[in-house]
Design a protein around this motif. Sequence first.
Motif, short mmCIF file in Angstrom:
data_model
loop_
_atom_site.label_atom_id
_atom_site.label_comp_id
_atom_site.label_asym_id
_atom_site.label_seq_id
_atom_site.Cartn_x
_atom_site.Cartn_y
_atom_site.Cartn_z
N ARG A 40 0.83 -1.21 0.00
CA ARG A 40 0.00 0.00 0.00
C ARG A 40 0.86 1.26 0.00
N VAL A 41 2.00 1.18 -0.67
CA VAL A 41 2.97 2.28 -0.65
C VAL A 41 2.39 3.53 -1.31
N GLU A 42 1.72 3.36 -2.44
CA GLU A 42 1.22 4.51 -3.18
C GLU A 42 0.21 5.31 -2.37
N VAL A 43 -0.77 4.63 -1.80
CA VAL A 43 -1.80 5.36 -1.05
C VAL A 43 -1.26 5.88 0.28
N THR A 44 -0.35 5.14 0.92
CA THR A 44 0.25 5.62 2.17
C THR A 44 1.05 6.89 1.91
N GLY A 70 -9.17 -2.55 3.27
CA GLY A 70 -7.93 -2.29 3.99
C GLY A 70 -7.86 -0.91 4.61
N LYS A 71 -8.99 -0.28 4.83
CA LYS A 71 -9.01 1.09 5.39
C LYS A 71 -8.43 1.13 6.79
N SER A 72 -8.83 0.21 7.65
CA SER A 72 -8.33 0.21 9.04
C SER A 72 -6.84 -0.07 9.11
N ALA A 73 -6.37 -0.95 8.24
CA ALA A 73 -4.92 -1.23 8.21
C ALA A 73 -4.15 0.01 7.80
N LEU A 74 -4.69 0.75 6.85
CA LEU A 74 -4.05 2.00 6.43
C LEU A 74 -4.07 3.02 7.57
N SER A 261 -3.26 -5.74 -6.00
CA SER A 261 -2.92 -7.13 -6.33
C SER A 261 -1.48 -7.46 -5.96
N GLY A 262 -0.54 -6.59 -6.33
CA GLY A 262 0.86 -6.84 -6.00
C GLY A 262 1.08 -6.87 -4.50
N ASP A 263 0.39 -5.98 -3.76
CA ASP A 263 0.51 -5.97 -2.30
C ASP A 263 0.01 -7.27 -1.70
N MET A 264 -1.08 -7.79 -2.25
CA MET A 264 -1.64 -9.03 -1.71
C MET A 264 -0.73 -10.22 -2.01
N ARG A 265 -0.07 -10.20 -3.16
CA ARG A 265 0.89 -11.26 -3.45
C ARG A 265 2.02 -11.25 -2.43
#
Length: 622
Positions: A40-44, A70-74, A261-265
């Motif tokens: 989640r690098v881009e949105v973080t 993934g809102k709470s994780a962010l 998708s890449g983050d989930m991988r």
Amino acid sequence: MGYVLLKSAGWELLLKNIAPNALHDSSARYDAPKCDEDTRVEVTDEIMEWIQNPDLTQRLLCMTGAAGAGKSALQQTIAELCTESGILSAAFFCSSADPTRNTTSFIVPTIAYQIGLKHHGFRGSVAAAVKHDPNIFSRSLQSQMDVLIVRPFESLQRIQKLDTGTFPYVILIDGLDECIGKYSATLHPPPPADIDDRRRAEDRQAELLAAIKHCILDNNLPFRVFIASRPEWAIRTALEPGGHLRQVAYHIELSDKYDASGDMRRYLRRRFEDIGLRIGDSGWFSEAAIEILVRAASGQFVYVATVYKYISERRSSPAERLKIVLTWTPRDGQVVRPFEALDRLYVSILLTAKKAYEAVDTHHGRDFLLLFRAHHMNVAGFDIPSASMFFGCPADVLSALLGLEARAEDILFSDLRSLVTLEKDRDGDLCLRLYHKSLSDFLEEESRAKELFVPESSVCTYLSKRCMQHIIECPLDFDSLPDQWDTLPLPEQHRCSLKEAAEDLSFFLRRANALDDEIADFTHRNGWQKLENLLLLAMADPKAWLRRGSHWEDWIKLLRRFADKLAARKPEVAAIIIGFLENLDRGREELDREMWDSISDSEDSELRLPPSRMSCTPSPVA
């Protein structure tokens, strides 16, 4: 000394009205979900840029996204980053399962408490305010925010005891949609669990958003407020065009723009590798298995998190559990439930939406689950295996066919915006899109949906009734129909839904439960003759849907099979249907001859035209 004691008494009273479990580092939230270091690098980065850029004028950030996005994780990740940077002022993580965190009543006092911990002068001002008005916690959220946050802050600014350059300025609120709106039972009798609970919750969420705008944004306090929520009514309407936050909030929608998708991988690979170290077998999983799970997740982190939690059960074989997830199909009496946590999420959202929708007086007698299931089946197209075909229609046309009012789909899906969205397709038609592929799996499996399960046969039965009703009650003079469908003297939406009713009735009847009485009534009211007229009018268009491929043959075949089965119970009605099919087929053949004759006449006429009429190029002068 006495003043200090008074302030201490005020602080003690504040402590009785906060929610310690809501803090980002609370023991109640031990091992709270957060983003892995390289996910989640881009949105973080986008969020932290907004937080740390003093030139940005928007001081409120609203992040909305589907359930499980993934809102709470962010939020947890941002809370930890801000804590490390020394800029976190306060955080409140809501939770519908915790009575101290599922109400807006504790939010303002808890924020004031956290700010007070970081600044002694602020703490003294808050304590004095509480001592002066011990009933402040029963007042409106705007009054609480004004007394417990705005005035203490402005007071310290006036006497220059607060350096805004070093003061922690980030306030985080996660899960606004999980605030159910009830006051604490220790302060007020809780409202009865009646039909208005949902509206109370929405009103309280909207009240909090309005208080933040009025007290923090309008007073130009130097706080940055970051709110995360599912796109439910309160925040959705506030951010829509004309909403009171539309111009003042920076809005991030966790959608396809942020491909996870890449983050989930990486998430699954890292955790599967850890399991491999624990069991001493690094080859227990494959990259192909990870790819299957990522595709099944449809961009929603909740899916892979649920799968990992199931697979990582310490008293079982991870390889065996992974195999179960990859090959799982429901069977009667099956004990294994790999998606149980995900199913609980869907049940909670659907039941809440059902209760809210059916509570409206104008929706009396409607079955929310059946209407939603009809729209869900329409997403991929209604599957008619015996005809080897799919077909569907725009969402607004289906709503009209279902007997709903204009724009009814907006209301129907109002409380499902964390699972679905309405959007225009490339042709400009309104269509429903599901965020979660796993939601379809849930809706289609009785063993998972349980009491929320709606069989396809029930939907087709209802749609069959609606098609027949649409045809019978159509206010047309069937003895003098126009030559083209588009010139029927009906509103456009009615024309579209009437065409769907005529073209789809055969397919719905094939999958419907017994409708002997309804079919008999349709027959008695000359329904088959009206249907014949409508179908021949639709077929007058060479590009008509029923003229494509084998659609016409399939239509006839399915209704004939239906009539054959009906013959044992209603022989006279079945005979009328067979006669209708024979007349319809003859009518279509005659229509085809007329169309070919018209084409032939047109070609002959063109051939007989003089050269000057056959071409735009002038004839050469002799």
